[in-house]
Enzyme design. Structure first.
Site, PDB file in Angstrom:
ATOM      1  N   ARG A 128       0.835  -1.197   0.000  1.00 22.46           N
ATOM      2  CA  ARG A 128       0.000   0.000   0.000  1.00 22.46           C
ATOM      3  C   ARG A 128       0.877   1.258   0.000  1.00 22.46           C
ATOM      4  NH1 ARG A 128      -4.336   0.869   4.824  1.00 22.46           N
ATOM      5  NH2 ARG A 128      -2.576   1.684   5.996  1.00 22.46           N
ATOM      6  N   ARG A 134       2.293   6.910   1.804  1.00 26.62           N
ATOM      7  CA  ARG A 134       2.241   7.138   3.254  1.00 26.62           C
ATOM      8  C   ARG A 134       3.548   6.718   3.900  1.00 26.62           C
ATOM      9  NH1 ARG A 134      -3.227   4.936   6.013  1.00 26.62           N
ATOM     10  NH2 ARG A 134      -1.826   4.966   7.801  1.00 26.62           N
TER      11      ARG A 134
HETATM   12  P1  AMP Z   1      -4.806   4.822  10.315  1.00 27.47           P
HETATM   13  O1  AMP Z   1      -5.055   5.565   9.050  1.00 27.47           O
HETATM   14  O2  AMP Z   1      -6.059   4.452  11.050  1.00 27.47           O
HETATM   15  O3  AMP Z   1      -3.882   3.645  10.117  1.00 27.47           O
HETATM   16  O4  AMP Z   1      -4.031   5.819  11.280  1.00 27.47           O
HETATM   17  C1  AMP Z   1      -2.777   6.348  10.930  1.00 27.47           C
HETATM   18  C2  AMP Z   1      -2.120   6.979  12.145  1.00 27.47           C
HETATM   19  O5  AMP Z   1      -2.940   8.047  12.626  1.00 27.47           O
HETATM   20  C3  AMP Z   1      -1.916   6.064  13.340  1.00 27.47           C
HETATM   21  O6  AMP Z   1      -0.733   5.281  13.231  1.00 27.47           O
HETATM   22  C4  AMP Z   1      -1.837   7.085  14.471  1.00 27.47           C
HETATM   23  O7  AMP Z   1      -0.582   7.748  14.460  1.00 27.47           O
HETATM   24  C5  AMP Z   1      -2.873   8.118  14.045  1.00 27.47           C
HETATM   25  N1  AMP Z   1      -4.221   7.774  14.581  1.00 27.47           N
HETATM   26  C6  AMP Z   1      -5.322   7.426  13.875  1.00 27.47           C
HETATM   27  N2  AMP Z   1      -6.355   7.186  14.686  1.00 27.47           N
HETATM   28  C7  AMP Z   1      -5.898   7.371  15.959  1.00 27.47           C
HETATM   29  C8  AMP Z   1      -6.468   7.254  17.245  1.00 27.47           C
HETATM   30  N3  AMP Z   1      -7.753   6.871  17.418  1.00 27.47           N
HETATM   31  N4  AMP Z   1      -5.690   7.540  18.324  1.00 27.47           N
HETATM   32  C9  AMP Z   1      -4.415   7.931  18.174  1.00 27.47           C
HETATM   33  N5  AMP Z   1      -3.785   8.024  16.993  1.00 27.47           N
HETATM   34  C10 AMP Z   1      -4.519   7.759  15.883  1.00 27.47           C
END
Ligand code: AMP
Length: 190
Positions: A128, A134
């Protein structure tokens, strides 16, 4: 009104499945990861703060994450229900969400985990990362740190939702359609 949490390790397919469930059940999809990336793209101060954690694969602090999530729910007063993708990720977030929804006479109906082995996820995420660009998907060490954050801080929520009789899990391995059919059947049965 259905309010659903999609739960699972990074790369398990939460975002893909959340978008399909949003369309199938006319829910509002809230992804905290997407909201942070939107803020980063728009150079907001929240974005700058979040980036410093996300780039390392660390969780963003609870206080800002909870505030952002609540503002997003409040911004959708006419929603027929929500699908939470990537939130909550800590006990504090889960408790804050319950309290916040309770104040609005709303509640979570179900938390559904997509189960996939870490080694499969690493391959998925590195793939990905090639397309998405990313930073947190491009480096195996950062990916492993995200798993560690999940195992230490997020996995304990499984018992939190089991205690509320709201925890379900399905395999996240298979075609997108196979998995979404299982999710839709589960949501229909609630
Ligand atoms: P994701 O797109 O859900 O994989 O999130 C990417 C990154 O965003 C994570 O690795 C965290 O650094 C941050 N992040 C997303 N959601 C949360 C959350 N609920 N609490 C804390 N950090 C978050």
């Amino acid at each position: 009104m259905k309010n659903i949490i999609l739960f699972g390790k990074p790369g398990a397919g939460k975002g893909t499945q959340a978008a399909l469930l949003r369309d199938a059940f006319q829910l509002v999809h809230i992804s905290t990861g997407d909201l942070f990336r939107y803020n980063i793209g728009n150079n907001t101060s929240l974005g700058a703060l979040a980036k410093s954690y996300m780039d390392q694969g660390d969780l963003v602090p609870d206080e800002v994450t909870i505030k952002m999530l609540e503002a997003e729910v409040d911004a959708n007063p006419d929603a027929g229900g929500f699908i939470f993708d990537g939130f909550p990720r800590t006990s504090k977030q889960a408790e804050a969400l319950d309290e916040f929804l309770h104040g609005k006479e709303m509640r979570i109906q179900a938390t559904i985990a997509l189960e996939v082995d870490e080694e499969v996820l690493i391959k998925r995420l590195l793939n990905r990362g090639k397309d998405s660009g990313r930073a947190d998907d491009q480096d195996e060490e950062k990916i492993r740190n995200r798993f560690e954050e999940y195992n230490n801080k997020t996995a304990p929520l499984i018992s939190y939702y089991i205690a509320q009789n709201k925890f379900h899990s399905i395999t996240g391995v298979g075609t997108v359609t196979e998995i979404s059919e299982q999710l839709i059947a589960l949501l229909d049965s609630l």
